[in-house]
Design an enzyme around this catalytic site. Structure first.
Site, PDB file in Angstrom:
ATOM      1  N   ALA A 192     -27.950 -18.129  27.673  1.00 23.11           N
ATOM      2  CA  ALA A 192     -28.416 -19.005  26.600  1.00 23.11           C
ATOM      3  C   ALA A 192     -29.943 -19.050  26.553  1.00 23.11           C
ATOM      4  CB  ALA A 192     -27.862 -20.416  26.800  1.00 23.11           C
ATOM      5  N   VAL A 248     -21.050 -15.243  34.638  1.00 20.87           N
ATOM      6  CA  VAL A 248     -19.905 -14.652  33.957  1.00 20.87           C
ATOM      7  C   VAL A 248     -20.199 -14.738  32.453  1.00 20.87           C
ATOM      8  CG1 VAL A 248     -18.051 -14.970  35.632  1.00 20.87           C
ATOM      9  CG2 VAL A 248     -18.754 -16.877  34.203  1.00 20.87           C
ATOM     10  N   ALA A 305     -17.576 -10.890  27.681  1.00 25.46           N
ATOM     11  CA  ALA A 305     -16.885 -10.372  26.503  1.00 25.46           C
ATOM     12  C   ALA A 305     -17.406 -11.094  25.275  1.00 25.46           C
ATOM     13  CB  ALA A 305     -15.383 -10.600  26.642  1.00 25.46           C
ATOM     14  N   LYS A 336     -15.691  -3.105  22.391  1.00 31.48           N
ATOM     15  CA  LYS A 336     -14.512  -3.971  22.390  1.00 31.48           C
ATOM     16  C   LYS A 336     -13.959  -4.057  20.964  1.00 31.48           C
ATOM     17  CE  LYS A 336     -13.229  -8.819  22.972  1.00 31.48           C
ATOM     18  NZ  LYS A 336     -13.643 -10.168  23.348  1.00 31.48           N
ATOM     19  N   VAL A 342     -36.800 -27.539  37.965  1.00 31.66           N
ATOM     20  CA  VAL A 342     -37.162 -28.807  37.323  1.00 31.66           C
ATOM     21  C   VAL A 342     -36.601 -29.933  38.182  1.00 31.66           C
ATOM     22  CG1 VAL A 342     -36.790 -30.253  35.277  1.00 31.66           C
ATOM     23  CG2 VAL A 342     -37.182 -27.789  35.014  1.00 31.66           C
ATOM     24  N   LEU A 345     -23.981 -23.620  27.743  1.00 34.42           N
ATOM     25  CA  LEU A 345     -23.028 -24.478  28.453  1.00 34.42           C
ATOM     26  C   LEU A 345     -23.464 -25.935  28.485  1.00 34.42           C
ATOM     27  CD1 LEU A 345     -22.261 -22.017  31.405  1.00 34.42           C
ATOM     28  CD2 LEU A 345     -20.834 -22.486  29.400  1.00 34.42           C
TER      29      LEU A 345
END
Ligand code: FAD
Length: 503
Positions: free
Chosen positions: A17, A49, A52, A80, A187, A335
């Protein structure tokens, strides 16, 4: 330069991210004034991880100006064409959710509607046989789609499997070359303005204080800024998506990489298999209320293609989303914003989608609340649409072999999904809501794959005679089989154009 232009953007976190955000902002925020800084901690590391993807990633790379074949080489990637769901409806049965379209529509009537009518009258091949991506996937073949809309190859779509750590490193190089400043450091404190509650700075373990106007929280599950400092709140979806752990391990390959992901249902969850050029990524996602960590690990290790190449890693998560993704001057991407299990490989896409929205609603120092609220509305809607699609895979099962499958079969589902299923059951109709990620072809493949068969077809199909219907289906079937047969083998295509350095 307008006086309110942002001077400093601080990204906390250097996983997928963080580096996707840094790369995209560096590429598009080029006003000569706004500086971008990314802080990441080597000690904490990234989740590692997330290998895909789905087709929109192709556009992300292309917008950044990344050469696709360089990217494939650098990340040990493979192509894919879809996901095979094995044992989701019943043990021993599998279907592919392919990327790309089914057949050819006739007078705006969807091909699958024609197929529904014909199958009610005679035995015909499964719908999968009318999708080039699915047929090529089964045959282990790949070539990029054709830009010519008259070509069968135009109906194909693809994404990638790649090594997540190499992808972050690849994007880091890109972002740094475009001016992003990287700081290694942990941090330890987030400093808020006493009057506004906005984040003013973060303090690193070294004592350095990093100030910013806009903060992007890419710190992973911990949500260091959005939750740790701003206490935004989290909406859990564990009653619909109860899996809460995964054990992941890479292994050696025992043959050429297949061009699709495999998701195999297990007693209390499912196992992924993601083939890369240099190894296979595997993981077992499960629900800790029905499976112990030890049993989950054993199941994974008993179902690998080759020897493991690292120690299995346990990951814990809670499905759901942050109540606000953009709170004050902090935007959570990745996440830190929420998580749904990787069943349809949507997390990296959600990162990409959040970046696009942030760029479209890019703030200045005044932080007009309407921008944040639109970002939150759109992102929440997208999360919920994906959530419904994932729930469908569990709800529509005939498995009864464990408490887990009995629970998901019997659980209540969101009204939005219940309506979709009923509409499909009636005459096979599907409507794509505003900008929804998964369209008709996606929903059809999973609805049918999970055993939901419409009781009738769209009456518009009756404008075609049975003879025309049969001729049309036969032609498409033949064109798809022949085209797939002529495509290069997936491994040959990679070898020829984008083979990575052996490791
Ligand atoms: P992370 O990778 O956790 O990165 C967090 C970063 O923040 C790290 O750099 C860390 O060092 C830094 N950080 C944290 N705290 C501090 C601190 N105090 N100071 C400084 N830095 C800090 N997605 C897909 O699209 N496809 C998949 O197949 C897929 N499979 C998955 C399987 C599992 C089991 C899981 C859990 C996720 C999967 N995902 C998948 C999701 C995907 O892994 C993530 O969306 C993606 O990796 C982004 O993670 P992230 O960057 O948000 O967080």
């Amino acid at each position: 330069m307008p006086p309110h232009t942002l001077d400093r953007i601080v990204i906390v976190g250097g996983g997928t991210a963080g580096w996707m955000t840094a790369a995209a902002l560096a590429r598009f925020v080029r006003n000569g004034r706004t500086k971008i800084r990314l802080v990441e901690s080597d000690e904490i590391g990234s989740v590692g991880v997330g290998e895909a993807t789905i087709p929109p990633i192709v556009a992300f790379n292309s917008l950044l100006g990344i050469d696709e074949r360089d990217f494939v080489k650098a990340t040990q990637a493979t192509y894919k064409l879809g996901i095979e769901f094995d044992g989701w409806l019943r043990e021993g049965e599998a279907y592919i959710h392919p990327f790309g379209d089914y057949g050819r529509d006739v007078d705006a009537i969807k091909f699958y509607q024609l197929w529904l009518k014909q199958r009610s009258k005679e035995a015909i091949p499964p719908l999968e046989a009318f999708c080039l991506s699915a047929v090529a996937a089964r045959k282990g073949r790949f070539a990029p789609p054709s830009p010519d809309p008259r070509s069968v190859l135009h109906t194909m779509a693809y994404a990638f499997h790649f090594d997540a750590t190499l992808y972050a490193a690849f994007l880091r190089k890109f972002a740094e070359a475009h001016g992003v400043q990287r700081t290694e450091g942990k941090v330890v404190d987030v400093n808020l303005n006493g009057a506004t509650g906005f984040i003013e700075s973060v303090t690193l373990q070294s004592g350095e204080v990093v100030q910013g106007d806009l903060f992007i929280d890419c710190s992973g599950f911990r949500g260091l800024l959005i939750e740790g400092a701003l206490e935004t709140g989290y909406e859990t979806w564990t009653h619909w998506l109860p899996c809460d752990r995964a054990v992941a391990v890479p292994c050696e390959a025992n043959g050429p990489p297949i061009p699709y992901t495999r998701a195999t249902a297990r007693r209390a969850g499912w196992q992924w298999r993601i083939p890369l050029q240099h190894r296979i990524g595997n993981g077992h996602v499960y629900c800790s209320a029905y499976e112990t960590d030890e049993a989950a690990r054993e199941t994974l290790l008993a179902n690998l293609d080759g020897a493991t190449t690292a120690e299995p890693r346990l990951l814990r998560f809670m499905t759901g989303r942050r109540r606000k993704f953009w709170n004050r001057n902090c935007v959570a991407i990745g996440l830190s914003g929420g998580f749904m299990e990787p069943l349809e490989s949507t997390s990296i896409h959600l990162i990409q989608a959040a970046i696009s929205k942030l760029i479209a609603l890019f703030p200045d120092k005044r932080f007009n609340p309407v921008e944040a609220s639109e970002f939150n509305r759109l992102t929440a809607m997208q999360f919920e649409q994906i959530r419904d699609f994932l729930i469908l895979h569990y709800k529509a099962t005939e498995r009864q072999d464990s408490g887990f499958w009995q629970y998901v079969r019997d659980m209540d589902i969101p009204d939005t999904l219940a309506t979709k299923i009923e509409l499909f059951r009636s005459k096979g109709r599907i409507f794509r809501f505003e900008d929804e990620l998964f369209g008709e072809a996606n929903w059809v493949s999973v609805l049918l794959g999970q055993g939901i068969v419409p009781s009738a077809w769209d009456p518009m199909v009756d404008s075609l005679s049975d003879a025309d219907l049969r001729r049309n289906t036969a032609q498409i079937y033949q064109a798809i089989q022949q085209t797939a047969e002529q495509l290069p083998r997936h491994e040959d295509f990679i070898q020829r154009f984008c083979a990575a350095e052996p490791v």
